[in-house]
Enzyme design. Structure first.
Site, PDB file in Angstrom:
ATOM      1  N   ASP A   5      49.202  45.111  38.100  1.00  0.00           N
ATOM      2  CA  ASP A   5      50.297  44.260  38.569  1.00  0.00           C
ATOM      3  C   ASP A   5      51.405  45.185  39.090  1.00  0.00           C
ATOM      4  O   ASP A   5      51.371  46.408  38.891  1.00  0.00           O
ATOM      5  CB  ASP A   5      50.800  43.331  37.445  1.00  0.00           C
ATOM      6  CG  ASP A   5      51.516  42.106  38.026  1.00  0.00           C
ATOM      7  OD1 ASP A   5      51.884  42.130  39.219  1.00  0.00           O
ATOM      8  OD2 ASP A   5      51.727  41.114  37.293  1.00  0.00           O
TER       9      ASP A   5
HETATM   10  C1  BGC Z   1      53.429  39.218  39.570  1.00  0.00           C
HETATM   11  C2  BGC Z   1      52.046  38.981  40.133  1.00  0.00           C
HETATM   12  C3  BGC Z   1      52.084  39.094  41.638  1.00  0.00           C
HETATM   13  C4  BGC Z   1      52.609  40.452  42.018  1.00  0.00           C
HETATM   14  C5  BGC Z   1      52.613  40.716  43.514  1.00  0.00           C
HETATM   15  C6  BGC Z   1      54.080  40.464  40.128  1.00  0.00           C
HETATM   16  O1  BGC Z   1      55.422  40.550  39.799  1.00  0.00           O
HETATM   17  O2  BGC Z   1      53.345  39.290  38.170  1.00  0.00           O
HETATM   18  O3  BGC Z   1      51.584  37.735  39.716  1.00  0.00           O
HETATM   19  O4  BGC Z   1      50.804  38.862  42.171  1.00  0.00           O
HETATM   20  O5  BGC Z   1      53.939  40.561  41.537  1.00  0.00           O
HETATM   21  O6  BGC Z   1      53.615  40.059  44.155  1.00  0.00           O
END
Ligand code: BGC
Length: 758
Positions: A295
């Site tokens: 993530d």
């Molecule tokens: C979130 C994810 C997301 C990623 C990309 C993160 O802050 O937890 O769910 O896909 O950002 O934007």
């Protein structure tokens, strides 16, 4: 995080002019089959051949995912040319993406295309209901169609990979990300998550209209302590395997291309450095052969977790655990080379990661078709996409209360439309709508005016937003109510009160909404409250003052027409709660599949007034100041007709281990109008080598019934369906007695027994 916030609020312009040819093409793409998972030997050959040509720096480049806004500068172009970037998220418009692919494939040494990821969470430009709302439809076919629509639109603008589905089990309504989930149940989430994977990926990932899915957040993220986002999780292995892992396993079995490692730590080990979940479970046990992306900076956040002392340790632990691609942070880029050269880690692990990434790039057809064809007519907001969005929104709505059958409202009545969410085009789209444009939302106000004629509608919002405490608009709202036959009251929580980092410690209607309800109720006019929200809210005092409550979640672009259809009886509500609604926040976490304890309370202990401690009675597991039961149970939802269940039967009172039985029951529409019922099957394993939940969902189906009509609904159950992790951590069913229920929610239904024998 700042850049991301600005992207989230960036709304691209409406693309209009949908041509017939686009519609035909779109319709051809709308049906899908299960994606295959078997390794293709041809692809494996290509992956291996390419890998042998790659320098260590080029391999590490493949493992890097960077964020790119709308600008492609010379330094970035050079990095692409040198093979230092494997993927971008949020990389500009389709022209920028095509230019990147041109540079990567024509000007880099090995010509490896990039893969473009983006958060296409519940629709791309046609926004469908938030996932929690979709889950309330209990309709895998529709949910799959919604993901297909999103894939068709997103792929037409160069997105080849979405960071969805989010299949975290969410049992705490305080957690803002419950909005993005399919709710509390492992079975429902597994079925719907798999449907989303099929919808995104289609029957062939290489098809230009397919996009790679990403099952996230692996794993346990929804168990955040106190419902506070990113918080610690403590999940015993049995619970991890019985509750939090099954939806991911289902996604892997459906052929999901990628997984995302989560932000949280699990039992002391961050998910992005967790060898047990990433290597042992995902690779060794499930044989996952796609790739894992971290993530957003979740790898370097392991320093703040107190698990890694510096970037080098981050890179080391993440690689060892099995994170193949690093999102945004750059520990791999900065540290892997020296780690390998110093012998701290073997290059073999890098090779494995790169193979996983290249395999998906080949499967996605990126080597053959890196460039998005922009000459095709636009498919954005195609009529059948809007129709699908409306269908899903209709089926997502849950009727929670309907005193004196206030709903549906007969056309011809004078209607007052009140509330901060009646005409809130942005808010109705819900969280995570990077590409949704509020200008395309059809609000309830607009749709109802169109449906029943402007002269029958009086609009006075009363409050400008769901959070405001400014009550100057009340007088007009009260006046509108007085001059009408019925009040349609649109309350709830606005978009930014749910989603990532948007947890709440209070679940009540924010701002002065409760006061608004009280002021309107004082007019004596009947009120139907339509609640839009990203989570279960608590609204007992409101429920006492209004006749009807329709829970509409954040219903998306077509929320208005969908609500109008349900409110005026063009459609009969059929949604069922995918998550338990507490009576008060103090009950959280609350879920139907709980354990019994040694001192379960009994029905005779119910009736405690909310918030008023009674004299202690009995030493059972309950509260003194609120009933132990939820406000609305999991699976609950009313209809404009009534359904009655009878005559539950099992095909055999006993089955042998490895055997099967069929459970049947009659469902009858005893009301006056046609309706659809989501029929649910629950079991209870009465005694186990470890304690077992009081109920577990094991099947569901939608049944359409005319007034007076009845049908026999049947479910097959095998002993495999009853398996769990036993005292020896073996996944098995156990001999013994079971209850089985068929009913319309988790708290009701007809029940019988069966047994598994050795
Ligand atoms: C979130 C994810 C997301 C990623 C990309 C993160 O802050 O937890 O769910 O896909 O950002 O934007």
């Amino acid at each position: 995080m700042k850049i991301k916030t600005s992207i989230k609020s960036f709304r691209l312009l409406l693309v209009t002019g949908i041509m017939l040819i686009a519609i035909v093409w779109t319709m051809n793409c709308m049906t899908t089959k299960t994606t295959t998972t078997a390794k293709d030997p041809e692809i494996e050959k290509k992956v291996n051949a390419l890998l042998t040509k790659m320098t260590l720096q080029e391999k590490i480049g493949q493992m890097m995912q960077q964020h790119l806004g709308d600008e492609l500068n010379d330094a970035t172009k050079e990095a692409i040319r040198k093979g230092q970037i494997g993927s971008f998220l949020n990389a500009g418009n389709v022209e920028i993406k095509n230019e990147i692919q041109r540079i990567a494939t024509k000007e880099s040494r090995l010509g490896i295309p990039l893969i473009f990821g983006r958060d296409v969470i519940h629709g791309y430009k046609t926004i469908i209901p938030i996932p929690l709302g979709q889950a309330a439809s209990w309709n895998p076919e529709l949910v799959e169609k919604g993901a297909r629509v999103a894939a068709i639109e997103a792929s037409s603008e160069g997105v080849k990979w979405t960071f969805a589905p989010m299949i975290d089990i969410a049992r705490d309504p305080r957690w803002g990300r419950i909005a993005e989930s399919c709710g509390e149940d492992p079975y429902l989430t597994s079925v719907l998550g798999a449907a989303m994977v099929r919808g995104f990926q289609g029957d062939n990932l290489a098809d230009p209209s397919s996009i790679a899915a990403c099952a996230k957040h692996y794993v346990g993220y929804g168990a955040a302590e106190g419902g506070r986002d990113y918080n610690t999780t403590l999940i015993p292995e049995r619970q991890l395997r019985d509750v939090y892992l099954p939806s991911f396993h289902a996604a892997v079995k459906t052929g999901v291309a990628t997984l995302m490692s989560a932000f949280n730590d699990i039992n002391g080990v961050p998910a992005s450095g967790n060898e047990f979940t990433l290597r042992q479970v995902l690779r060794n046990e499930w044989k996952f052969d796609g790739f894992v992306v971290s993530d957003w900076t979740s790898m370097t956040e392991m320093i703040a977790h107190g698990y890694c002392k510096d970037e080098a340790e981050v890179a080391l632990k993440s690689l060892k655990a099995g994170v193949d691609m690093e999102m945004v942070s750059q520990s791999y880029l900065n540290k892997l080379e020296e780690l390998i050269k110093s012998g701290a880690v073997s290059e073999k692990l890098v090779d494995e990661a790169v193979k996983n990434i290249l395999r998906i790039k080949f499967r996605a057809g990126l080597f053959d078709n890196p460039i998005t064809d922009t000459s095709k007519p636009s498919v954005i907001l195609a009529p059948e996409h809007l129709a699908a969005a409306k269908d899903i929104a209709v089926q997502s709505m849950v009727l929670l209360q309907n005193k004196n059958d206030l709903l549906p409202v007969t056309k011809g009545k004078r209607v007052a439309i009140i509330g901060p969410l009646a005409d809130a085009p942005l808010d109705q789209m819900g969280t995570w709508v990077l590409d949704g444009n509020a200008a395309n939302s059809v609000t309830p106000l607009k749709a109802i005016r169109e449906m029943i004629g402007e002269s029958n509608v009086q609009y006075a919002p009363g409050l400008t937003t769901s959070r405001t405490t400014e009550t100057a608009g009340f007088a007009k709202a009260v006046q509108a109510a007085r001059q009408s036959d019925v009040v349609l009251l649109f309350i709830g929580e606005e978009q930014i009160l749910s989603g990532e980092a948007h947890s709440r410690a209070f679940l009540n209607l924010p701002g002065a909404q409760e006061e608004l309800v009280a002021a309107l109720a004082a007019t004596g006019k009947p009120i139907a409250a339509i609640i839009m929200a990203g989570r279960p809210l608590t609204f007992r005092t409101v429920a006492d003052k209004v006749q009807a409550i329709l829970y509409a979640w954040h219903p998306g672009t077509m929320g208005g027409p969908a609500i109008a259809d349900v409110v005026f009886g063009v459609a009969n509500p059929s949604g069922k709660l995918p998550v338990t609604f507490p009576r008060t926040v103090g009950q959280a976490p609350i879920y139907y599949a709980h354990k019994n304890t040694g001192r379960p309370p009994s029905a005779s202990e119910l009736g405690i007034p909310l918030g008023t401690p009674l004299d202690p009675r009995g030493f059972t597991s309950k509260y003194l100041d609120v009933d132990f039961t939820p406000e609305y149970p999991f699976g609950y939802g009313l209809s404009y007709t009534r359904f009655e269940y009878s005559n539950i039967q099992v095909s055999a009172p006993q089955i042998k281990m490895g055997g099967k039985l069929t459970v049947t029951a009659e469902v009858k529409n005893t009301g006056q109008v046609p309706g659809e019922e989501v029929v649910q099957l629950y079991v209870q394993d009465l005694f186990g080598s470890v304690t077992r939940p009081v109920k577990e969902l094991k099947g569901f189906t939608r049944v359409a019934l005319q007034p007076g009509e009845s049908k026999t609904v049947s479910f097959d159950l095998s002993t495999d369906d009853l398996a769990f992790y036993d005292i020896n951590m073996k996944f098995t069913a156990e001999p013994g007695d079971f209850h089985v229920w068929i009913g319309g929610n988790s708290a009701e239904g007809v029940m019988t027994d069966f047994a598994i024998v050795d």
